[in-house]
Design a protein around this motif. Sequence first.
Motif, PDB file in Angstrom:
ATOM      1  N   VAL A   1       0.593  10.959  91.024  1.00 15.45           N
ATOM      2  CA  VAL A   1       0.487  11.822  92.339  1.00 15.45           C
ATOM      3  C   VAL A   1       1.419  11.667  92.939  1.00 15.45           C
ATOM      4  CG1 VAL A   1      -1.010   9.600  91.998  1.00 15.45           C
ATOM      5  CG2 VAL A   1       1.534   9.414  92.845  1.00 15.45           C
ATOM      6  N   CYS A   2       1.661  12.422  94.226  1.00 12.51           N
ATOM      7  CA  CYS A   2       2.990  13.021  95.155  1.00 12.51           C
ATOM      8  C   CYS A   2       4.139  12.769  94.284  1.00 12.51           C
ATOM      9  CB  CYS A   2       2.128  13.138  96.550  1.00 12.51           C
ATOM     10  SG  CYS A   2       3.452  13.487  97.307  1.00 12.51           S
ATOM     11  N   ARG A   3       5.068  13.328  93.905  1.00 12.90           N
ATOM     12  CA  ARG A   3       6.544  12.890  93.730  1.00 12.90           C
ATOM     13  C   ARG A   3       6.879  12.649  94.630  1.00 12.90           C
ATOM     14  NH1 ARG A   3       5.443  14.865  88.093  1.00 12.90           N
ATOM     15  NH2 ARG A   3       4.320  16.848  88.441  1.00 12.90           N
ATOM     16  N   ARG A   4       7.069  12.856  96.287  1.00 17.98           N
ATOM     17  CA  ARG A   4       7.883  12.487  96.958  1.00 17.98           C
ATOM     18  C   ARG A   4       7.378  10.822  97.036  1.00 17.98           C
ATOM     19  NH1 ARG A   4      10.662  16.454  99.933  1.00 17.98           N
ATOM     20  NH2 ARG A   4       9.142  17.663  98.748  1.00 17.98           N
ATOM     21  N   ARG A   5       6.632  10.785  96.950  1.00 24.57           N
ATOM     22  CA  ARG A   5       6.181   9.406  97.169  1.00 24.57           C
ATOM     23  C   ARG A   5       6.952   8.592  96.300  1.00 24.57           C
ATOM     24  NH1 ARG A   5       0.378   8.922  99.098  1.00 24.57           N
ATOM     25  NH2 ARG A   5       0.298   6.559  99.470  1.00 24.57           N
TER      26      ARG A   5
ATOM     27  N   ASP B   1       0.804  11.926 101.621  1.00 25.32           N
ATOM     28  CA  ASP B   1       0.947  13.231 100.456  1.00 25.32           C
ATOM     29  C   ASP B   1       1.919  13.904 101.546  1.00 25.32           C
ATOM     30  OD1 ASP B   1       0.108  11.750  98.441  1.00 25.32           O
ATOM     31  OD2 ASP B   1      -2.180  12.671  98.153  1.00 25.32           O
ATOM     32  N   CYS B   2       2.965  14.862 100.935  1.00 25.64           N
ATOM     33  CA  CYS B   2       3.829  16.160 101.308  1.00 25.64           C
ATOM     34  C   CYS B   2       3.683  16.786 100.905  1.00 25.64           C
ATOM     35  CB  CYS B   2       4.775  14.905 100.461  1.00 25.64           C
ATOM     36  SG  CYS B   2       5.358  16.473  98.910  1.00 25.64           S
ATOM     37  N   GLY B   3       2.751  17.745 100.532  1.00 25.20           N
ATOM     38  CA  GLY B   3       2.299  18.521 100.184  1.00 25.20           C
ATOM     39  C   GLY B   3       3.270  19.722 100.250  1.00 25.20           C
ATOM     40  N   ASN B   4       4.529  19.151  99.377  1.00 22.98           N
ATOM     41  CA  ASN B   4       5.655  19.949  98.694  1.00 22.98           C
ATOM     42  C   ASN B   4       5.889  19.648  97.808  1.00 22.98           C
ATOM     43  OD1 ASN B   4       7.280  22.009  98.965  1.00 22.98           O
ATOM     44  ND2 ASN B   4       8.537  21.055 100.922  1.00 22.98           N
ATOM     45  N   CYS B   5       5.132  19.639  96.843  1.00 21.24           N
ATOM     46  CA  CYS B   5       5.568  18.972  94.947  1.00 21.24           C
ATOM     47  C   CYS B   5       4.002  19.474  94.131  1.00 21.24           C
ATOM     48  CB  CYS B   5       5.726  17.740  95.321  1.00 21.24           C
ATOM     49  SG  CYS B   5       4.316  16.596  95.270  1.00 21.24           S
ATOM     50  N   ASP B   6       4.480  19.696  93.677  1.00 19.66           N
ATOM     51  CA  ASP B   6       3.564  20.644  92.095  1.00 19.66           C
ATOM     52  C   ASP B   6       2.175  20.094  92.787  1.00 19.66           C
ATOM     53  OD1 ASP B   6       5.037  18.075  90.908  1.00 19.66           O
ATOM     54  OD2 ASP B   6       4.796  19.724  89.320  1.00 19.66           O
ATOM     55  N   VAL B   7       1.844  18.334  92.319  1.00 20.10           N
ATOM     56  CA  VAL B   7       0.734  17.828  92.537  1.00 20.10           C
ATOM     57  C   VAL B   7       0.455  17.868  93.498  1.00 20.10           C
ATOM     58  CG1 VAL B   7       0.273  15.593  92.110  1.00 20.10           C
ATOM     59  CG2 VAL B   7       2.008  15.965  91.146  1.00 20.10           C
ATOM     60  N   CYS B   8       0.872  18.230  95.217  1.00 23.02           N
ATOM     61  CA  CYS B   8       0.270  18.399  96.271  1.00 23.02           C
ATOM     62  C   CYS B   8      -0.613  19.369  95.920  1.00 23.02           C
ATOM     63  CB  CYS B   8       0.806  17.780  97.602  1.00 23.02           C
ATOM     64  SG  CYS B   8       1.234  16.463  97.755  1.00 23.02           S
ATOM     65  N   LYS B   9       0.394  20.549  95.203  1.00 19.78           N
ATOM     66  CA  LYS B   9      -0.408  22.044  95.891  1.00 19.78           C
ATOM     67  C   LYS B   9      -0.785  22.081  94.502  1.00 19.78           C
ATOM     68  CE  LYS B   9       4.773  23.626  97.785  1.00 19.78           C
ATOM     69  NZ  LYS B   9       5.595  23.861  96.993  1.00 19.78           N
TER      70      LYS B   9
HETATM   71 ZN    ZN Z   1       3.164  15.723  97.233  1.00 20.49          ZN
END
Ligand code: ZN
Length: 610
Positions: A366-370, A383-391
């Motif tokens: 899941v989103c790493r920033r979270r 979700d952040c949209g700026n981590c590899d999981v989101c992208k």
């Molecule tokens: Zn993310």
Amino acid sequence: MQNVLKRYFGFSTFRPLQEEIISKILERRDVVVLMPTGGGKSLCYQVPALMMEGTAVVVSPLLSLMKDQVEGLRANGIPAAALNSLNDEAENVRVRAACMRGELKLLYISPERLVLEIPYLIRDMKVSLFAVDEAHCISQWGHDFRPEYAQLGVLRQTFPEVPIVALTATADRLTREDIQKLLGLSDPAVFISSFDRPNLSLEVKRGYQKKEKDRAILALIARHRDDCGIIYCMSKKTTESVAEMLRDHDVQAVAYHAGLSAEERERAQDDFIHDRVQVVCATVAFGMGIDKSNVRFVVHYNLPKSIESFYQEIGRAGRDGLPSETVLFYSLGDLVQLSRFAQESGQREINMQKLRRMQEYAESDVCRRRILLNYFGEHTDCDCGNCDVCKNPPQRFDGTVLAQKALSAIARASQQASLRVVVDILRGSFSPEVLKGHYEALKTFGVGRDVPGRDWQDYLMQMLQNGLFEIAYEEGNHLKLTEAGWQVLREGRRVQLAVVRREEKQPQRRGRKVARPAEPVLRFPERERAAATAEAPRRQALFEALRALRKQLADAQGFPPYIVMSDRVLQSLCEACPTTVEEFGMVSGIGDFKKQKYGKDFVEVIRRFV
Ligand code: ZN
Ligand code: ADP
């Protein structure tokens, strides 16, 4: 407040909380400020220092950081100085005299010096406020306890009327309570800002071998042709070998670790700060006291031991708020080694716990920033949209057969094989360990030949995470099946695995992406159209020309380039293209002093491009 911000620092808006914090200080309240690195803590006491009568005394633990801050302030035309052991006596006499005459708005001082100077100097000068930077150093709970800080309680006793501002980027509750208690703050206003650093991208690369790591790092540096970065490594030896690998590829890189002499370390740090080397390959010893705002990437060559260290280290990228990249290489070998360190350490339970959280981050789907924010007690719904999981969300497939092959290899090797040996068995390699255990005779020997070794590593890590086997750290790191693992093997329980990410593409040179600063961009109307149609290469050329000018001006004064101007200001200049000194002064980050000092030179260069 607004005027001071614009006039001295060239900014037109405050960041979140800054204004509230400054107001409280002006009301002479004690204040505790918790803000992530790069959040803009310094302004919180610098603006009131400029507005209040007298001199603000700033306690800071690191000499290099003091020097940086004083240079930065002077570069904005603010009278500031430092009292510390770097100065010769003559300099200290001058600084003291200036204090007595009330000429300085800010005085930086080390904690041990402060305690010494209290009876003499401080009583003879008018102190507007005390700012205690890196205030977590007072707490034994934190990761950075400094005995000199323990004496700072005298401030409140000696100066009951002067407001104290404590600032730190360490967020946990115990540290915060210690700061309040040990500094003797009276009913302080506490400000906790979000620890989110949305401009840092987050990426984890799992199971890379040395060669693949090197390739990925070279590709990253090729994307950041002219940008500085830090590569954190677990051992001194690795810092040396990575630096050497980079130099072999014509990247200016140096190693930094505790095994070097003080001079060597200082030189490495200085070269980095002054943009003379591009990359520092360092152990965790590097970074405290480095305030360089234009670090564009931070790589972890090895897994860090806790999320706190990880977050602090990646936090050294992108302090200026511009997009910056962070990459973490995660391998099982590192995990095994760190587990051993943790097991052998004095605080075994705590350290294992911290490592486990780090592992969860590295293995997350899941989103790493979270996960990071959650760790620091902040919860977000999106979700952040700026981590590899989101992208690039992981894709899953039915991996039952693959898992069964691996589990069967583990079982048939009588659960006496380490992960590397299990991969050898699956791949059918006649490695010394395989021969020693006679594993070449197993039925599973070579059943996974069609899957690359690196993919096996990855699948095994996923299976570990899914609880299909465990690693017996005390027993040669042998893999042991769990109940769930036996169920997969014997009863065909289904297993979902994530598709392994494919290799890096070959390094390509890409043009610099000119990112838009988050703050409103000012653009002069007559050039609106020109700017809109200006092709990227032209903009790039302008940026390079401005960067070169900055370096020249910085070298002439012996400053690091970012003291003259941050990358962010250079980018704003590229966007706004001011062609008069007046317009130049309107760009965010240019105060009156810099406008007068540098306006002409910059405008001249810009004119050639417009
Ligand atoms: Zn993310
Ligand atoms: P910290 O001490 O919290 O790590 P700094 O005080 O060094 O952070 O600030 C980080 C960067 O943010 C600096 O480059 C600073 O000039 C910039 N900054 C701070 N406040 C503002 C603001 N209100 N507007 C624009 N930039 C700001």
